[in-house]
Design an enzyme around this catalytic site. Structure first.
Site, short mmCIF file in Angstrom:
data_model
loop_
_atom_site.label_atom_id
_atom_site.label_comp_id
_atom_site.label_asym_id
_atom_site.label_seq_id
_atom_site.Cartn_x
_atom_site.Cartn_y
_atom_site.Cartn_z
CD GLU A 1 44.22 28.27 45.13
OE1 GLU A 1 43.21 28.83 45.58
OE2 GLU A 1 45.09 28.85 44.48
CG ASP B 1 44.72 32.33 39.68
OD1 ASP B 1 43.54 32.66 39.46
OD2 ASP B 1 45.22 32.32 40.82
CD GLU C 1 44.08 36.93 42.96
OE1 GLU C 1 43.00 36.53 42.47
OE2 GLU C 1 44.86 36.18 43.57
O1 GCW Z 1 43.18 33.50 42.07
C1 GCW Z 1 43.40 32.61 43.09
C2 GCW Z 1 43.33 33.46 44.29
C3 GCW Z 1 42.65 32.85 45.48
C4 GCW Z 1 41.34 32.24 45.00
C5 GCW Z 1 41.64 31.17 43.98
C6 GCW Z 1 40.37 30.57 43.38
C7 GCW Z 1 39.23 32.10 46.13
O2 GCW Z 1 44.61 33.92 44.62
O3 GCW Z 1 42.45 33.86 46.42
O4 GCW Z 1 40.57 31.74 46.06
O5 GCW Z 1 42.35 31.70 42.91
O6 GCW Z 1 39.96 31.04 42.34
O7 GCW Z 1 39.81 29.66 43.96
#
Ligand code: GCW
Length: 711
Positions: A310, A387, A415
Site C-alpha cells: 500500500e 483484509d 474496521e
Molecule cells: O486493513 C487495511 C487498512 C489500512 C491498514 C492496512 C494494513 C495500517 O484499511 O488502514 O493500514 O490494512 O494492515 O497495513
C-alpha cells in the site's frame, strides 16, 4: 409459620434490589472492577486473606502485584488485608523458589509442577506451608507472580476455582497500535490515541499505568506503540525519549515496547544516500540506531515493519527481497536480543498490475522465502488473505512456512465489522481461525509463535468506544495466552467480570455475544462474500463501486455478480487460489457442494438458481441471510432491553443506544445490498421478502466524509 413468596414477586424484588444497588458505571474499570461480593463469599475470602506475604525483597513487579491484590480485596471485601512478613493461617502467599527456597526444597511434586510452568506461568493452590494453611500463588519469576495474582483475583471476583495452573502457549503476545504521532488513530473508533506524544516524556497519564494493569491481567507482554504506516520521526532522539518513558511505566507489568519502523527512515532523515538493505552505510545506520535505542530502553522489543505494501517503502524498491530487508534490521537488533516482525500483508504497489487475485499475493511473495529469514525474524500474517473481513478462510501461509516462526495478526478494532457502534464479539471469529485445520498436521493455532492484535484502545473514557468492544480486547488477550481457549468460556468470564457473575445477567449476555458476529456477517457479507464496504473510510455498504484506480480496490472485483451469477471463482477454473492450501482442503473446496456454506462465494462463482442445501435457490438464500442478519440484530436489542432491571442505568442506556444504531446499520446494509444485487440479477424478490426502503440510487448517493478512523 412459614411464609412463601410467590416466585414472580421474589423475582421482581430481586430485580428491584439489583436496580437500586447497581451504581452507574462508565466502563473505565474494564474487567478489573472489584465490586463488593455477597456476604458469604466475603467471609470465605476474608479467611483466606488475613495476611499477604511476599518473602524476599520487593521489586517493581511484586509491588504491582501487591498493589493489585490490595486494590482488589479492598473493593471486594471493603478492606484491604495487612501485608506482614510472617506466614500465619489464612495467608495469601506469593512465592518463587528463589524467594522461598524452602517452598520446593522438600516438595518434589510442587517442584515438578513449577518446572513445567516456564518463566511466565503460575499456579494457585490451597495448601500448607511451614504448617500454616495458605493460599499459594507460586511462579518461577516475579512476572509469573503478577499473572498469578491477576488470575487469583479473577477467580475471587466470579467464584472461580481456587486451584489452577497455567502457562502461556505463545511467547509473544502483543498489541499493535495503529496510532499516529499526531494522536489520530488509523482505524480507531474510540477517541484519540492514548499516547500523548506531545506531552511525553514529562507528562505521564495515569491511563498508561491502568493500560499496563489491564494488559498484564490478560498476559499481554508487548506493545507496538505506533502505526505500521510509520513516520521516520519516531526513530529520532526525541521520540526515543518519549518511548523510553512509556517503557518505564510498562516494564513492571512485563510489557515490552516495540516500534513500527519505516523502511526508508535513514534516507528520509537525510542521513544516508539510499535505503538499500545491502548498502553498508544503511546497515551501519540501523546498527547505530539500534544501539541508541537500547541505550535508552535496554529491554526494547524490536521493530514491526510494513514494507512494499500500500505504498510503503521496502526492500523491493531496490530489487531486494523481503528477507533481505528483514534480515538487515534483524542484524541490527540481534546483539540486543531484539526481534523483527515483518508483515506479510503485501500487495503490489500502486499502479502495478496485479495478476488475477489479490488473495494469492502474500503466499506468492513469502512462501519461496521460507528458511531465508534470520533467526530473530517473525513473519506476521493476517488471519485471512484479503483484509480483516467479517469472515475469511484462514490465510494459506499458516502451515506453509514450516521453517519460519509466524505470528497471527488479528484486528481487534472493527474496521470492517461496524466500528465501535455495532456489537460483534470477535472471540468466535478468532476461535474459528485458530482451530482451523491446515492439514499439515497442525491447526492454525499450532503453527504460531506469537500473536498480534490491532488495538481498539483509545482515549475514550471506556477505552474501546463501546462497552462491548472491551470484550474483544479481553478475548484477544486470553486467546494470545491460550489459543486453544474457547470463545464461549472467555465471553462468560468477561461478562461476569464486567457486568455481574449473577447468572441472570451473565447468561443472556453471553448468548448475545455468541450470535453477534454472525449477525454482522449476515447483514454485511453473507455466504463468503467480502470487501463490499465503502471506499477509504470502509463504513457502510458499497457493492456497486467499480471505478477505483486498482481493480482489487473495487467491491465488484470481489463479488463478480452479473446477470448470471455471483462469487469469486478461486478453483482451478478460476484464479486457483485454492492451490495454495493443503491438497485435502483444495480437493474439498474445489466442489461447491463440499465447500462450507459460509465460504461458498469466496471460492465459487455460481448461478443465481444454484440449489442450496436449504432447498432455496442461491438468490433466495442470499436474501434470507440478509434478513437473518437484521432479525438477529433486533434480537440483540430485545435481549438487552430484557436485562434493563439488572444493569446499571448508565451502561444500560449506552448499550441500548448502540444497539438501536446497529439495527439501523443492519437495515442499511441489507437494503442497499438487496437493491444492488437485484439490479444486477434482474430477479424478482420472492414472496414475503420486503423490498428495500429506497431505490438503489439513494444508497449510492450516501456519503460519509467525516467517518472516523480513516487511513
Ligand atoms: O486493513 C487495511 C487498512 C489500512 C491498514 C492496512 C494494513 C495500517 O484499511 O488502514 O493500514 O490494512 O494492515 O497495513
Amino acid at each position: 409459620m412459614r411464609f412463601f413468596l410467590p416466585a414472580a414477586l421474589a423475582g421482581l424484588l430481586l430485580s428491584l434490589a439489583a436496580t437500586v444497588f447497581a451504581a452507574d458505571e462508565d466502563g473505565y474499570d474494564l474487567w478489573l472492577r472489584y465490586r463488593p461480593l455477597e456476604r458469604a463469599a466475603q467471609t470465605t475470602l476474608k479467611a483466606q486473606t488475613r495476611n499477604i506475604v511476599l518473602p524476599g525483597a520487593p521489586t517493581p513487579t511484586t509491588d504491582a502485584a501487591l498493589a493489585e491484590l490490595q486494590r482488589g480485596l479492598k473493593g471486594m471485601l471493603g478492606q484491604a488485608p495487612a501485608t506482614a512478613a510472617t506466614t500465619v493461617d489464612g495467608s495469601l502467599l506469593l512465592a518463587t523458589p528463589s524467594r522461598l527456597p524452602s517452598l520446593t526444597a522438600a516438595d518434589a511434586a510442587l517442584r515438578a509442577d513449577l518446572a513445567a510452568l516456564g518463566d511466565e506461568g503460575y499456579l494457585l493452590r490451597q495448601t500448607r506451608v511451614h504448617g500454616h494453611k495458605v493460599t499459594l500463588v507460586a511462579a518461577n519469576s516475579d512476572i509469573g507472580l503478577l499473572y498469578g495474582a491477576f488470575a487469583w483475583l479473577r477467580g475471587a471476583a466470579i467464584g472461580g476455582t481456587a486451584a489452577a495452573s497455567s502457562a502461556p502457549k505463545l511467547q509473544l503476545r502483543l498489541l499493535n497500535h495503529w496510532d499516529n504521532l499526531d494522536r489520530s488513530v488509523e482505524r480507531g473508533y474510540s477517541g484519540q490515541s492514548i499516547w500523548d506524544w506531545w506531552g511525553l516524556p514529562e507528562i505521564k497519564d495515569q491511563r498508561y499505568t491502568d493500560y499496563a494493569r489491564a494488559n498484564a491481567s490478560l498476559g499481554i507482554n508487548g506493545t507496538v506503540l505506533n502505526n505500521v504506516n510509520s513516520k521516520p520521526e519516531v526513530l529520532t532522539a526525541s521520540f526515543i525519549a518519549k518511548t523510553a518513558a512509556v517503557a518505564d511505566i510498562l516494564r513492571p507489568y512485563g510489557i515490552k515496547v516495540y516500534l513500527s519502523a519505516r523502511f526508508s527512515t535513514p534516507l528520509e532523515l537525510h542521513e544516508t544516500s539510499t535505503a538499500d538493505p545491502l548498502a553498508p552505510e544503511v546497515q551501519q545506520w540501523w546498527k547505530n540506531k539500534a544501539d541508541e535505542i537500547y541505550k535508552a530502553i535496554p529491554d526494547f522489543g524490536g521493530f514491526l515493519v510494513k514494507a512494499n505494501s500500500e505504498g510503503q517503502p521496502g526492500p523491493q524498491d531496490y530489487h531486494r527481497t523481503h528477507a533481505d530487508g528483514a534480515n538487515m534490521l534483524a542484524a541490527a537488533v540481534a546483539p540486543h536480543k531484539g526481534i523483527v516482525m515483518w508483515r506479510a500483508f503485501v500487495y503490489a504497489p500502486k499502479g502495478a498490475h496485479l495478476a488475477d487475485d489479490r488473495a494469492k499475493q502474500a503466499y506468492e511473495e513469502f512462501k519461496p522465502l521460507d528458511g531465508k529469514f534470520a533467526a530473530n525474524v517473525l513473519v506476521q500474517v493476517k488471519n485471512g488473505a484479503i483484509d480483516f473481513q467479517p469472515r475469511e478462510p484462514f490465510h494459506p501461509l499458516f502451515g506453509a512456512m514450516p521453517k519460519t516462526p509466524l505470528m497471527m495478526e488479528f484486528q481487534i478494532t472493527k474496521e470492517y465489522l461496524g466500528y465501535s457502534t455495532d456489537m460483534a464479539y470477535l472471540g468466535t471469529m478468532y476461535e474459528e481461525t485458530l482451530e482451523s485445520d491446515t492439514h499439515t498436521g497442525k491447526t492454525v493455532a499450532q503453527t504460531l509463535s506469537g500473536m498480534a492484535g490491532v488495538a481498539n484502545i483509545g482515549s475514550d473514557r471506556n477505552w474501546s468506544g463501546s462497552h462491548f468492544d472491551q470484550a474483544n480486547w479481553y478475548a484477544y488477550g486470553r486467546l494470545a495466552w491460550n489459543p486453544q481457549a474457547k470463545a464461549r468460556d472467555i465471553a462468560a468470564e468477561w461478562a461476569a467480570l464486567t457486568f455481574s457473575p449473577d447468572r441472570r445477567v451473565a447468561g443472556p449476555i453471553v448468548d448475545m455475544m455468541m450470535i453477534s458476529r454472525e449477525a454482522v456477517v449476515n447483514y454485511m457479507t453473507p455466504l463468503g462474500l467480502h470487501h463490499m464496504m465503502g471506499t477509504s473510510h470502509h463504513h457502510g455498504p458499497a457493492p456497486w463501486v467499480d471505478n477505483l484506480e486498482r481493480p482489487d480496490w473495487n467491491p465488484v472485483y470481489y463479488h463478480r455478480a452479473d446477470r448470471n451469477g455471483i462469487g469469486f471463482n478461486r478453483t482451478a477454473s478460476g484464479s486457483n487460489a485454492l492451490e495454495q492450501y493443503a491438497p485435502e482442503i483444495a480437493r474439498q473446496y474445489a466442489d461447491p457442494r463440499t465447500t462450507p456454506e459460509q465460504l461458498l462465494l469466496w471460492f465459487h462463482h455460481l448461478p443465481w438458481d444454484y440449489a442450496m442445501p436449504s432447498g432455496r435457490t442461491l438468490w433466495a438464500e442470499l436474501l434470507a441471510r440478509y434478513d437473518k442478519g437484521v432479525a438477529d440484530t433486533r434480537q440483540l436489542h430485545a435481549r438487552w432491553v430484557a436485562l434493563k432491571p439488572l444493569i446499571d442505568a448508565r451502561r444500560y442506556a449506552d448499550v441500548e443506544q448502540h444497539l438501536t444504531r446497529q439495527i439501523n446499520n443492519a437495515v442499511l446494509w441489507r437494503d442497499a445490498c438487496v437493491a444492488y444485487f437485484q439490479s444486477v440479477s434482474g430477479l424478482p424478490l420472492p414472496p414475503g421478502v420486503q423490498p428495500p426502503a429506497h431505490p438503489l440510487e439513494y444508497y449510492k448517493a450516501l456519503r460519509y466524509p467525516y467517518a472516523p478512523g480513516r487511513g
